[in-house]
Design a protein around this motif. Structure first.
Motif, PDB file in Angstrom:
ATOM      1  N   THR A 267      59.873 -14.242 -29.842  1.00 14.80           N
ATOM      2  CA  THR A 267      59.942 -15.286 -28.825  1.00 14.80           C
ATOM      3  C   THR A 267      59.862 -14.713 -27.413  1.00 14.80           C
ATOM      4  N   GLY A 268      60.557 -13.628 -27.150  1.00 18.63           N
ATOM      5  CA  GLY A 268      60.542 -13.035 -25.812  1.00 18.63           C
ATOM      6  C   GLY A 268      59.173 -12.562 -25.389  1.00 18.63           C
ATOM      7  N   ALA A 269      58.411 -12.022 -26.322  1.00 20.81           N
ATOM      8  CA  ALA A 269      57.061 -11.552 -25.998  1.00 20.81           C
ATOM      9  C   ALA A 269      56.158 -12.734 -25.644  1.00 20.81           C
ATOM     10  N   VAL A 270      56.249 -13.802 -26.417  1.00 18.76           N
ATOM     11  CA  VAL A 270      55.421 -14.988 -26.157  1.00 18.76           C
ATOM     12  C   VAL A 270      55.832 -15.625 -24.828  1.00 18.76           C
ATOM     13  N   LEU A 271      57.130 -15.730 -24.590  1.00 15.12           N
ATOM     14  CA  LEU A 271      57.583 -16.311 -23.326  1.00 15.12           C
ATOM     15  C   LEU A 271      57.191 -15.439 -22.138  1.00 15.12           C
ATOM     16  N   SER A 272      57.105 -14.140 -22.320  1.00 21.04           N
ATOM     17  CA  SER A 272      56.646 -13.263 -21.243  1.00 21.04           C
ATOM     18  C   SER A 272      55.222 -13.599 -20.843  1.00 21.04           C
ATOM     19  N   VAL A 273      54.379 -13.887 -21.827  1.00 13.24           N
ATOM     20  CA  VAL A 273      52.995 -14.257 -21.545  1.00 13.24           C
ATOM     21  C   VAL A 273      52.948 -15.614 -20.851  1.00 13.24           C
ATOM     22  N   VAL A 274      53.704 -16.576 -21.353  1.00 13.26           N
ATOM     23  CA  VAL A 274      53.664 -17.938 -20.807  1.00 13.26           C
ATOM     24  C   VAL A 274      54.242 -18.002 -19.396  1.00 13.26           C
ATOM     25  N   THR A 275      55.328 -17.282 -19.155  1.00  7.79           N
ATOM     26  CA  THR A 275      56.033 -17.419 -17.870  1.00  7.79           C
ATOM     27  C   THR A 275      55.642 -16.385 -16.824  1.00  7.79           C
TER      28      THR A 275
ATOM     29  N   HIS B  76      51.985 -25.147 -28.324  1.00  9.99           N
ATOM     30  CA  HIS B  76      53.431 -25.334 -28.138  1.00  9.99           C
ATOM     31  C   HIS B  76      53.710 -25.946 -26.764  1.00  9.99           C
ATOM     32  N   PRO B  77      53.393 -27.213 -26.545  1.00 12.60           N
ATOM     33  CA  PRO B  77      53.589 -27.809 -25.218  1.00 12.60           C
ATOM     34  C   PRO B  77      55.043 -27.765 -24.739  1.00 12.60           C
ATOM     35  N   GLU B  78      55.981 -27.686 -25.651  1.00 11.84           N
ATOM     36  CA  GLU B  78      57.396 -27.631 -25.275  1.00 11.84           C
ATOM     37  C   GLU B  78      57.737 -26.361 -24.490  1.00 11.84           C
ATOM     38  N   LEU B  79      56.893 -25.343 -24.592  1.00  9.01           N
ATOM     39  CA  LEU B  79      57.149 -24.095 -23.870  1.00  9.01           C
ATOM     40  C   LEU B  79      56.825 -24.200 -22.379  1.00  9.01           C
ATOM     41  N   ALA B  80      56.191 -25.278 -21.955  1.00  8.28           N
ATOM     42  CA  ALA B  80      55.902 -25.476 -20.529  1.00  8.28           C
ATOM     43  C   ALA B  80      57.201 -25.501 -19.725  1.00  8.28           C
ATOM     44  N   GLN B  81      58.248 -26.001 -20.334  1.00  6.80           N
ATOM     45  CA  GLN B  81      59.558 -26.040 -19.670  1.00  6.80           C
ATOM     46  C   GLN B  81      60.045 -24.623 -19.354  1.00  6.80           C
ATOM     47  N   ALA B  82      59.680 -23.660 -20.180  1.00  8.07           N
ATOM     48  CA  ALA B  82      60.108 -22.270 -19.960  1.00  8.07           C
ATOM     49  C   ALA B  82      59.566 -21.730 -18.652  1.00  8.07           C
ATOM     50  N   LYS B  83      58.368 -22.133 -18.306  1.00 14.19           N
ATOM     51  CA  LYS B  83      57.747 -21.643 -17.068  1.00 14.19           C
ATOM     52  C   LYS B  83      58.597 -22.025 -15.858  1.00 14.19           C
ATOM     53  N   GLU B  84      59.058 -23.275 -15.835  1.00 15.63           N
ATOM     54  CA  GLU B  84      59.926 -23.740 -14.747  1.00 15.63           C
ATOM     55  C   GLU B  84      61.255 -23.003 -14.752  1.00 15.63           C
TER      56      GLU B  84
ATOM     57  N   TRP C  93      69.084 -15.846 -20.821  1.00 15.18           N
ATOM     58  CA  TRP C  93      68.029 -16.868 -20.788  1.00 15.18           C
ATOM     59  C   TRP C  93      67.217 -16.834 -22.078  1.00 15.18           C
ATOM     60  N   LEU C  94      66.839 -15.643 -22.507  1.00 17.24           N
ATOM     61  CA  LEU C  94      66.072 -15.504 -23.742  1.00 17.24           C
ATOM     62  C   LEU C  94      66.877 -16.003 -24.936  1.00 17.24           C
ATOM     63  N   ALA C  95      68.169 -15.721 -24.969  1.00 15.52           N
ATOM     64  CA  ALA C  95      69.017 -16.176 -26.086  1.00 15.52           C
ATOM     65  C   ALA C  95      68.999 -17.702 -26.194  1.00 15.52           C
ATOM     66  N   LYS C  96      69.001 -18.402 -25.066  1.00 16.19           N
ATOM     67  CA  LYS C  96      68.935 -19.879 -25.090  1.00 16.19           C
ATOM     68  C   LYS C  96      67.628 -20.348 -25.718  1.00 16.19           C
TER      69      LYS C  96
ATOM     70  N   ARG D 292      66.822 -22.393 -29.264  1.00 14.04           N
ATOM     71  CA  ARG D 292      65.997 -23.612 -29.318  1.00 14.04           C
ATOM     72  C   ARG D 292      64.862 -23.507 -30.342  1.00 14.04           C
ATOM     73  N   TYR D 293      64.153 -22.365 -30.343  1.00 14.39           N
ATOM     74  CA  TYR D 293      62.899 -22.269 -31.094  1.00 14.39           C
ATOM     75  C   TYR D 293      62.842 -21.158 -32.128  1.00 14.39           C
ATOM     76  N   GLY D 294      63.908 -20.393 -32.255  1.00 14.95           N
ATOM     77  CA  GLY D 294      63.923 -19.340 -33.254  1.00 14.95           C
ATOM     78  C   GLY D 294      63.483 -18.001 -32.696  1.00 14.95           C
ATOM     79  N   ASP D 295      63.496 -17.001 -33.565  1.00  7.62           N
ATOM     80  CA  ASP D 295      63.193 -15.632 -33.155  1.00  7.62           C
ATOM     81  C   ASP D 295      61.703 -15.363 -33.001  1.00  7.62           C
ATOM     82  N   MET D 296      60.870 -16.200 -33.607  1.00  9.68           N
ATOM     83  CA  MET D 296      59.430 -15.965 -33.597  1.00  9.68           C
ATOM     84  C   MET D 296      58.696 -17.240 -33.186  1.00  9.68           C
ATOM     85  N   ILE D 297      57.556 -17.041 -32.507  1.00  5.78           N
ATOM     86  CA  ILE D 297      56.668 -18.150 -32.120  1.00  5.78           C
ATOM     87  C   ILE D 297      55.255 -17.745 -32.509  1.00  5.78           C
TER      88      ILE D 297
END
Length: 132
Positions: A9-17, A61-69, A82-85, A89-94
């Motif tokens: 999840t952290g790797a994917v969120l790094s790309v998105v955010t 995963h449109p729900e990840l748009a909230q992560a950007k904000e 932040w990553l733990a939250k 919400r979405y688990g360890d993997m995306i």
């Protein structure tokens, strides 16, 4: 049907955010983007390819748009909380998809670098026992 692969999840969120919240740091970003493109990217390519990958991931995963904000508040002290939250919400993997030719522009890494840095400053090394 698009091929998908799960990543932390952290790797994917790094790309998105655009915020480095990957538990294995920049290596996580490389893993996601290399798989999405089918390439072995150079460091200077990560920002451009990340911009290409973001809408592709958000389409799945449109729900990840909230992560950007929310990521605007992330810093070196609070990124793990932040990553733990988000993991709660979405688990360890995306899962992320491979990008299509319409979504990703393949560019020779040295040509792309020469657009950013004067060619006199680029030194290409050929390593024995390595292809390329």
């Amino acid at each position: 049907m698009r091929r998908l692969k799960d990543f932390p999840t952290g790797a994917v969120l790094s790309v998105v955010t655009g915020r480095l919240v990957s538990e294995n740091h920049i290596e996580g970003v490389y893993e996601v983007l290399n798989w999405m493109t089918g390439e072995s990217l150079f460091t200077h390519q990560l920002p451009r390819v990340g911009r290409e990958a973001e809408p592709v991931i958000l389409a799945l995963h449109p729900e990840l748009a909230q992560a950007k904000e929310e990521a605007e508040q992330v810093n070196g002290d609070n990124w793990r909380d932040w990553l733990a939250k988000w993991k709660d919400r979405y688990g360890d993997m995306i899962s992320v998809p491979r990008m299509t030719i319409a979504e990703h522009e393949r560019t020779d890494p040295l040509s792309e670098l020469s657009e950013k840095v004067h060619p006199d400053r680029i030194v290409a090394l050929k390593m024995e026992g390595r292809d390329g």
